[in-house]
Structure formats: structure tokens, C-alpha cells
Design a protein around this motif. Sequence first.
Motif, PDB file in Angstrom:
ATOM      1  N   GLU A  38       1.933  -8.524   1.552  1.00 11.58           N
ATOM      2  CA  GLU A  38       2.546  -7.434   2.307  1.00 11.58           C
ATOM      3  C   GLU A  38       3.303  -6.485   1.387  1.00 11.58           C
ATOM      4  N   THR A  89       0.577  -4.192  -0.196  1.00 11.94           N
ATOM      5  CA  THR A  89      -0.034  -3.251   0.754  1.00 11.94           C
ATOM      6  C   THR A  89       0.962  -2.197   1.203  1.00 11.94           C
ATOM      7  N   GLY A 128       0.119   0.447  -1.789  1.00 20.82           N
ATOM      8  CA  GLY A 128      -1.060   1.005  -1.162  1.00 20.82           C
ATOM      9  C   GLY A 128      -2.342   0.247  -1.441  1.00 20.82           C
ATOM     10  N   MET A 129      -2.246  -1.015  -1.803  1.00 22.48           N
ATOM     11  CA  MET A 129      -3.442  -1.816  -2.075  1.00 22.48           C
ATOM     12  C   MET A 129      -4.175  -2.148  -0.785  1.00 22.48           C
ATOM     13  N   THR A 130      -5.464  -2.392  -0.903  1.00 24.07           N
ATOM     14  CA  THR A 130      -6.221  -2.905   0.224  1.00 24.07           C
ATOM     15  C   THR A 130      -5.838  -4.368   0.447  1.00 24.07           C
ATOM     16  N   ARG A 131      -6.193  -4.896   1.607  1.00 23.64           N
ATOM     17  CA  ARG A 131      -5.847  -6.286   1.896  1.00 23.64           C
ATOM     18  C   ARG A 131      -6.491  -7.242   0.900  1.00 23.64           C
ATOM     19  N   ARG A 132      -7.736  -6.964   0.539  1.00 26.30           N
ATOM     20  CA  ARG A 132      -8.420  -7.856  -0.402  1.00 26.30           C
ATOM     21  C   ARG A 132      -7.760  -7.808  -1.774  1.00 26.30           C
ATOM     22  N   ALA A 133      -7.440  -6.595  -2.251  1.00 31.61           N
ATOM     23  CA  ALA A 133      -6.791  -6.481  -3.559  1.00 31.61           C
ATOM     24  C   ALA A 133      -5.402  -7.103  -3.545  1.00 31.61           C
TER      25      ALA A 133
END
Length: 647
Positions: A420, A423, A427-432
Motif C-alpha cells: 500500500e 501504490t 504510483g506503482m501497480t499492484r503487481r510491482a
Amino acid sequence: MQGRWTRVVRTPLGLTATVLVVAVVALAVLGPVLWGSGAGAVDTDAILAPPSAEHLAGTDNLGRDILLRVLVATRLSIVLALLAITIAVVCGLVLGSAPFVLGRRSGRLLAAGVNIAVAFPGLLLALFFAVVFGVGATGAVLAIGLAGAPAFARLTQTLVAGVVARDYVAAAQAMGIGRLRILVRHVLPNIAEPLVVNATIGAGSALLSFTGLSFLGLGVQSPSYDWGRLLYDGIATIYVNAAAALVPGAAVLLAGLAFNLFGESVAKGLGVPAGIGLGAVVPGRRAVPVDAPAPAGRTAAADRPSDVVLDVRDLEVTVPGPAGPVRPVRGVSFDVRRGEAIGIVGESGSGKSMTALAITRLLAGRGRVDAARLEFLGQDLLAPDTAVRRRTLGTTLAMVFQDPMTAFNPTRRIGAQLAEVATHHQGMTRRAAAARAVDRLAAVRIPDAPARVRQYPHEFSGGMRQRAMIGMGLMGSPALIVADEPTTALDVTVQQQVLDLLTAIRRADDVALVLISHDVTVVGEVCDRILVMYAGRIVEDLPAADLVTAARHPYTRALVDAVPDMTTDLAEPLATIPGRPVDPADVPRGCAYADRCPLAGARCRAEDPPLVAGPDGPPGHRVACWHAGEPLPAPAGRDYDELVESP
């Protein structure tokens, strides 16, 4: 979780209550199907017949079988009771959580209204609402539901207040997450079990209340019937056929007992309990609420070195107290340079943690922060809050809390809580973000990190939870780590592992560290410089290398002497500090340590010494004492209580 619920039915009480509840629910489902036609059959030849082999509980004034009617009435009685308790829980949940969502002023008014409603007996409220909504099943459901709402609202208020005080909620607020989202995501999942337990118990009470309203003629009306209506009809013929009243009464008793016993057994099995103004500030200082705009004109010091990560000048914290404003932090000034480790030590109540919370902007909303300068990486921490600054702080400032069990949300997986941060702030994606969480857990030496990210906090040991907290701070690229008692309640081996980890992170990435502890040996081992706090002030600032041999304040020397080492004479009593720490709400005039100090004189009790570098002191050494460096009037190791008691 499944194992905890399994424990509920393994006890005799839990098994009995479960069987009764299952039987009642099964009867509610199957009763009208199996005996519906028989219960409605009118037999004019058997009006008011006494109990017999054909009619075990006799018949009513139309010759209908009373026992079959009681069995069929189970569905309506249970459904109406469940509807009423659902209304009570939903309304109570909304009213109880609204103060947190609405804020202090509106929430206070709403809480006062709930407290007034709780003061009225539930039966009176139910009768009042029954008159308002009218006679009938619908009006009775609303009446009982709304009458039970204040009790659930009060319970919800208490539960919500306990959860919002946790560190993970404070961290979410600092990230700028809205109150409603915090409520749904962090608060409600953690109060679900107590609410379920009390709702189960409340279902039994709602059943009894609904029966009472029907018995009084305010509930279910003919031709429909529930247990209360059957009891009302049976009372009229009790002298002719007592079973006509006893059978529906027994049904109400057994069903209510089943729900109450089940709720109590669940509560026992899960370990769940059933159911100011701040005043004036010091003249000449700029008092700024934590979330308020900063006064105009505050600028960074032009002479601040470029490697300073944190710059604190004249920091004060004011919180409301029963007798007026309390200042647990008074005029604290220090700076932390890149790669430097600063230790803050002192007894409980000295202001260490309050200082950390003020620096990291995690102080509760009712506290006020006042500082001549409070800057992190050149940013004014008392300036108006913005999304850009929250993102910067979220990635460059890490907080390691004292108790990771309260810092982690117990209802969410470790990996999701670490991800969390990435993200939200990066600004990362959930996978990253999930991959980053695995990498950070591995970086803090948690074995089998890919599997561990899917586990909950309670599945980690104390040391692993603390390392996971450090890993959460490393999800970004922190320039400063503030560790508040990170080794509390850990055994010495795990303590050393955590300290070694913090040291390795600091040296590898040139990260600044503020380590808060009451253990002088811990900070002496890890830190470069040590700040000793007493009664909200820094009383000594010295290099860690001088802690044991060159401490000049009597309080610092007392803290060092109170820690036994390999040279401590076992035949002598351990050194102690007499008296108690000063109450922040009642700081005496002069030096706050005077009443406990063997060197204190009249000047100490009249004038508060400034924190200055002494003319004969070593470089980089500041002390606030009128008798700095003077020898104590007793040999090392002597109990300080003897100093006070001796003439």
C-alpha cells in the motif's frame, strides 16, 4: 480464524447453544412447510379442548392445534426479531462511527445525543416508537430496532475509539487517506467480531421485546400470529387450558436462551467482551495545530549545513489535560545529519515519543505543535499539508513503532500493507508493489519472503514483525528512520538482530536514524550522539563515546549507574533513582530534576538551567545543570535512596 470458531463449539456450553440455535433456525425454515396446513385447520368440535394424544397442547377457541401453531409461528417470530436486530446494528453502526467520520465538533454533538438515548430504558423507547410508527408488525420491528440502536451506537463508539488510536490508523491519516475509507478498510474489519457477538446476544433480547409488544397488542395482528400473539391468546384461557400459555412461553424462553447462550459462548471462545479546549500558549511563541497552516514568514535558516536531514528548534507540544493545557515537550532543539544516528533516552513520560510523533506528524489532532523551526530535507513540516509533501514524506521518512502488533492492521496480510505504501506514494501497480514488498521483506532478513507476504501479522514472531515494520519503512528510499522503542518486549538475541539491521541499513544507504529508548546501553551501542530528556526537555547532549565516562548531568549518570554490567558488585544493592518522574501537568519551578538530585541547591529549585556547552566541557557536549560535572556525594554503586534519606 476457523480454528477460533471451532473452539466455540468444543465447550459443553458452546455445543449446547449451537445445537439449540441450529434447532430453532431449522424449525423456522421447516415449520410452516411441515405443519402449516395443520396449524390453520379449524375444528369446531374441539374448541378449547384440553391436552390430549391428538392435541398435545390442546386447542384454541377455533379448535386449532396450539402446538402446531407454536411450531409454525417460529418462522415469523425469528424473522421479525432478526429484522429488528439488523436495524439496531446498522443504525448503531452508523451513529457510533459517525463521530470519527464527521470530526470533533459534529461528532461530539452526535455522541452526546447517543449518550442521552442510552440513558432511557429500552422498553420505554420501544413503546414510544411503537406509538409513532403505529400498531402492527412493521411498526414493532422499527420500534425495537431503533430502541436498540443507542446501545449498539455506544458500543461502536467505544470500539472505534480503541481502533483509531492504533498506529496503523495514524499512519493512514498521515498518508492523506480519507476518514470514510479508513473506517471501511481499517476500522470496521477490526470491530466485526465484537459486533457479531453482541448482535447474536441482542437477537435474543429482540425476540423477547418483540414478544412483549405482540403480547401487549402492539405487534403482530390477526390473522397473522407469532409467539407473542399466541401467548396473548393463551392468557385469556389459562384457567381452562394452561398449556395454551405455557407452550408459546416455553418457545420464547428456549429460543431467547439459545441466542444468548450462543453469543456468550462465542464471546468466551473468541475472547471478545460482550457487549477541551487547549487554552493559551506561552507568549512569544507561535502555536500551530498539527494540520493548520503555518504562520507567514517562517523561513529556513540560511546557515543550516547542507547535510542536515532534520532541523528542530524550540519544539513544543501542547495537549489538553483535565486541569488545562499540558506541555509534555518543552523547547527541544537538535538536528540530525545524513548518515548520523541520534539516540533519545529517558524514563517513561520524559517526552521522547511525543517528540517523535510531532516530528513525523503523527500527533493526534487535538495536540498542538509549536516550533521556531521544524524542517525535514528543507521542507517546513508545519506548513500547510499538500499531496506532494505527503508523497515526499511517505517515501523519505520512515517510522518504526514501538509495538508492531498495533502498527499493523491485524485483518490484512503483511504484503498488502507493505504494498500500500508503494501504490499510494510511488504510483506503482499492484503487481510491482507486491514484488517490492517481497524484496523489502527479504532485505530485512525475513526468510521465505514470497510466502511470508501472504501471512497475517499474528503469524509472525515479535522479532519478525519488528523487521517487517522496518521493511515497510524501506518501501521508499528513506533519508531518515525514526525508531520508537524498536526493541521493547523482545528477547536480547532478537534485540541485537534488530539493532544490527538498523545499523546495516544506516551504513549501506547513508540513512539518518533517530533511535528512541529508555535503555542507555542500547543507544550507546548504536548511536553517534545521545540526547537525554527529562520532563520534556533535553538535559544533556553528548557524544555516545562519552556516555559512560564523561556524562556531566546527574540524571544521565544516574541512568548509566542504574544499568548493571559485568563489573557490578553483586553484594551491593543496585543503584536506583529516588522518587518519581515529574508529571508533565505539574512541572515544578526551576530544574525539574531538583527533587531527585543529590546535588540540588536553592538555585536549582529557583532557576531552570539552560542547555549550553560548558567552558570546561568537551567539544560537542551540552548540558542543562547548575552543577554539571561535579562529583556526586556518594561512591558509585550506592543506592540513591540512601542519599535522600541520609541527613
